[in-house]
Motif scaffolding. Structure first.
Motif, PDB file in Angstrom:
ATOM      1  N   ARG A 202       0.827  -1.164   0.117  1.00 58.23           N
ATOM      2  CA  ARG A 202      -0.025   0.055  -0.037  1.00 58.23           C
ATOM      3  C   ARG A 202       0.690   1.346   0.092  1.00 58.23           C
ATOM      4  N   GLU A 203       1.847   1.286   0.729  1.00 56.57           N
ATOM      5  CA  GLU A 203       2.820   2.440   0.887  1.00 56.57           C
ATOM      6  C   GLU A 203       3.644   2.553  -0.576  1.00 56.57           C
ATOM      7  N   ILE A 204       3.880   1.469  -1.156  1.00 56.84           N
ATOM      8  CA  ILE A 204       4.604   1.421  -2.500  1.00 56.84           C
ATOM      9  C   ILE A 204       3.446   2.275  -3.551  1.00 56.84           C
ATOM     10  N   ILE A 205       2.243   1.844  -3.735  1.00 60.25           N
ATOM     11  CA  ILE A 205       1.272   2.308  -4.445  1.00 60.25           C
ATOM     12  C   ILE A 205       0.988   3.846  -4.225  1.00 60.25           C
ATOM     13  N   LYS A 206       1.075   4.093  -3.039  1.00 56.07           N
ATOM     14  CA  LYS A 206       0.929   5.677  -2.764  1.00 56.07           C
ATOM     15  C   LYS A 206       1.942   6.528  -3.294  1.00 56.07           C
ATOM     16  N   LEU A 207       3.388   6.175  -3.030  1.00 59.22           N
ATOM     17  CA  LEU A 207       4.396   6.577  -3.663  1.00 59.22           C
ATOM     18  C   LEU A 207       4.609   6.612  -5.157  1.00 59.22           C
ATOM     19  N   ASP A 208       4.183   5.590  -5.615  1.00 56.32           N
ATOM     20  CA  ASP A 208       4.356   5.170  -7.298  1.00 56.32           C
ATOM     21  C   ASP A 208       3.188   4.651  -7.825  1.00 56.32           C
ATOM     22  N   PRO A 209       1.915   5.608  -7.993  1.00 51.40           N
ATOM     23  CA  PRO A 209       0.883   5.104  -8.715  1.00 51.40           C
ATOM     24  C   PRO A 209       1.194   4.490  -9.964  1.00 51.40           C
ATOM     25  N   ASN A 210       2.168   4.397 -10.666  1.00 49.45           N
ATOM     26  CA  ASN A 210       2.531   4.115 -11.949  1.00 49.45           C
ATOM     27  C   ASN A 210       2.870   2.610 -11.910  1.00 49.45           C
ATOM     28  N   ILE A 211       3.059   2.049 -10.559  1.00 45.17           N
ATOM     29  CA  ILE A 211       3.366   0.587 -10.497  1.00 45.17           C
ATOM     30  C   ILE A 211       2.356  -0.133 -11.246  1.00 45.17           C
ATOM     31  N   ARG A 212       1.006   0.294 -11.232  1.00 45.55           N
ATOM     32  CA  ARG A 212       0.045  -0.429 -11.911  1.00 45.55           C
ATOM     33  C   ARG A 212       0.397  -0.478 -13.398  1.00 45.55           C
ATOM     34  N   THR A 213       0.667   0.541 -13.917  1.00 45.28           N
ATOM     35  CA  THR A 213       1.374   0.401 -15.430  1.00 45.28           C
ATOM     36  C   THR A 213       2.578  -0.432 -15.533  1.00 45.28           C
ATOM     37  N   LEU A 214       3.402  -0.519 -14.638  1.00 47.66           N
ATOM     38  CA  LEU A 214       4.477  -1.355 -14.850  1.00 47.66           C
ATOM     39  C   LEU A 214       4.102  -2.752 -14.902  1.00 47.66           C
ATOM     40  N   GLY A 215       3.031  -3.142 -13.887  1.00 39.33           N
ATOM     41  CA  GLY A 215       2.698  -4.642 -13.873  1.00 39.33           C
ATOM     42  C   GLY A 215       2.027  -4.853 -15.278  1.00 39.33           C
ATOM     43  N   GLU A 216       1.536  -3.827 -16.060  1.00 32.73           N
ATOM     44  CA  GLU A 216       0.901  -4.331 -17.423  1.00 32.73           C
ATOM     45  C   GLU A 216       2.188  -4.456 -18.477  1.00 32.73           C
ATOM     46  N   SER A 217       3.337  -4.232 -18.066  1.00 28.15           N
ATOM     47  CA  SER A 217       4.284  -4.097 -19.168  1.00 28.15           C
ATOM     48  C   SER A 217       4.880  -5.506 -19.435  1.00 28.15           C
ATOM     49  N   ASP A 218       4.841  -5.996 -20.715  1.00 30.61           N
ATOM     50  CA  ASP A 218       5.349  -7.146 -21.366  1.00 30.61           C
ATOM     51  C   ASP A 218       6.753  -7.319 -21.268  1.00 30.61           C
ATOM     52  N   PHE A 219       7.428  -6.131 -21.505  1.00 30.37           N
ATOM     53  CA  PHE A 219       8.751  -6.123 -21.527  1.00 30.37           C
ATOM     54  C   PHE A 219       9.539  -4.952 -20.765  1.00 30.37           C
ATOM     55  N   ILE A 220      10.750  -5.037 -20.546  1.00 31.42           N
ATOM     56  CA  ILE A 220      11.486  -3.978 -19.928  1.00 31.42           C
ATOM     57  C   ILE A 220      12.894  -3.983 -20.488  1.00 31.42           C
ATOM     58  N   SER A 221      13.670  -3.038 -20.319  1.00 34.47           N
ATOM     59  CA  SER A 221      14.925  -2.856 -21.144  1.00 34.47           C
ATOM     60  C   SER A 221      15.889  -2.147 -20.113  1.00 34.47           C
ATOM     61  N   TYR A 222      17.214  -2.290 -20.394  1.00 35.26           N
ATOM     62  CA  TYR A 222      18.185  -1.506 -19.874  1.00 35.26           C
ATOM     63  C   TYR A 222      19.402  -1.852 -20.612  1.00 35.26           C
ATOM     64  N   LYS A 223      20.367  -0.624 -20.274  1.00 32.53           N
ATOM     65  CA  LYS A 223      21.617  -0.400 -21.060  1.00 32.53           C
ATOM     66  C   LYS A 223      23.031  -1.281 -20.287  1.00 32.53           C
ATOM     67  N   SER A 224      23.269  -2.167 -20.793  1.00 29.99           N
ATOM     68  CA  SER A 224      24.514  -2.936 -20.176  1.00 29.99           C
ATOM     69  C   SER A 224      25.697  -2.519 -21.005  1.00 29.99           C
ATOM     70  N   ALA A 225      26.649  -2.127 -20.213  1.00 26.99           N
ATOM     71  CA  ALA A 225      27.966  -1.500 -20.643  1.00 26.99           C
ATOM     72  C   ALA A 225      28.735  -2.902 -20.959  1.00 26.99           C
ATOM     73  N   SER A 226      28.630  -3.817 -19.984  1.00 23.08           N
ATOM     74  CA  SER A 226      29.410  -5.200 -20.064  1.00 23.08           C
ATOM     75  C   SER A 226      29.153  -5.855 -21.297  1.00 23.08           C
ATOM     76  N   ALA A 227      27.745  -5.889 -21.671  1.00 23.14           N
ATOM     77  CA  ALA A 227      27.511  -6.578 -22.870  1.00 23.14           C
ATOM     78  C   ALA A 227      27.334  -5.601 -24.118  1.00 23.14           C
ATOM     79  N   ASN A 228      27.612  -4.395 -23.996  1.00 26.49           N
ATOM     80  CA  ASN A 228      27.707  -3.256 -24.874  1.00 26.49           C
ATOM     81  C   ASN A 228      26.530  -3.367 -25.748  1.00 26.49           C
TER      82      ASN A 228
END
Length: 277
Positions: A202-228
């Motif tokens: 409940r505290e998380i959703i108060k601070l980040d209402p967009n957590i519900r949108t994140l839960g709908e995400s099929d994919f995430i991405s990040y930049k890896s310097a190691s993997a270039n």
């Protein structure tokens, strides 16, 4: 009226979802009869407890532990101490690059890399990346304090009374690598109750209402310097929606929004999430 609820389950078998009919604010919580170790259903808007089963019983919470680090990051952002774009260094404590991913979920990163708070937060919650949680919790730990003490202090802020914390990823102490607490037994594990996890959610959703949108995400991405390269990953929620949802008892067709799962051989299967009726 549509109700949004937190459903927190500790289970050693299939997780079943329960439909709770709208109740008056003074109504006594329903006693759940499902085959669950412990559970609680809470109205996300009011905090009213709608249904329980051993809700205050402490148990191993495995990767649901990562929600505490998520809370600490959100609080730091709220207080202006971090931004979503703050780069977080990956230290040796968070380098799990030599560990098998099918045993310990992790990203393609190594010590010396930097990922943003957003990248670590997303990976921690959607694919349960252990290295992301180790890195973020280490960075958030105040100087002069151990990460174990920091975790306990964050839990104390939320009045998660009697909960115990050893590492940010939810691994048993003996499997926490450089995050292992030397003076604690190898089988020591984070302990909390279903009620604690509902409070944390409940505290998380108060601070980040967009957590519900994140839960709908099929994919995430990040930049890896190691993997270039930029790495794109399928989320746990995508796998649930497309592979596992048909195995879940859901006769009333509730909409199940993700937050955090947890599972180890020691803890069994568990889920903290948002269910929309």
């Amino acid at each position: 009226m549509k109700w949004i609820k937190f459903v927190v389950f500790f289970s050693v078998g299939l997780i079943s979802f329960v439909r709770i009919v709208s109740a008056a604010p003074s109504a006594k919580p329903i006693d759940l009869k499902e085959s669950l170790t412990s559970a609680v259903v809470v109205d996300a808007r009011t905090g009213q407890v709608l249904a329980t089963r051993n809700a205050t019983k402490l148990g191993m919470i495995a990767s649901q532990s990562k929600m505490l680090t998520a809370y600490a990051a959100l609080r730091a952002i709220h207080d202006g101490k971090l931004t979503w774009d703050t780069p977080i260094p990956i230290t040796s404590k968070a380098d799990l690059s030599h560990q098998p991913k099918y045993v310990y979920s992790h990203l393609d990163i190594k010590a010396g890399d930097h990922l943003t708070v957003r990248e670590l937060y997303n990976a921690m919650l959607t694919i349960s990346a252990n290295d992301a949680s180790f890195a973020l919790s280490e960075y958030l730990t105040p100087k002069g304090m151990t990460t174990q003490a920091a975790l306990q202090s964050w839990a104390n802020e939320l009045k998660l009374d009697h909960s115990k914390w050893y590492n940010a990823a939810g691994q048993v102490n003996g499997n926490a690598f450089e995050n292992k607490i030397a003076h604690e037994p190898g089988e020591a594990a984070n302990l909390a109750s279903a009620e604690h996890l509902a409070m944390l959610a409940r505290e998380i959703i108060k601070l980040d209402p967009n957590i519900r949108t994140l839960g709908e995400s099929d994919f995430i991405s990040y930049k890896s310097a190691s993997a270039n390269r930029t790495v794109k990953l399928t989320t746990d929620q995508f796998l649930f929606r497309h592979q596992h949802s048909k195995k879940v008892s859901n006769p009333n067709h509730l909409i199940i929004e993700g937050l955090k799962t947890g599972s180890t051989p020691e803890s069994g299967a568990a889920f903290t999430g948002i269910v929309k009726d």
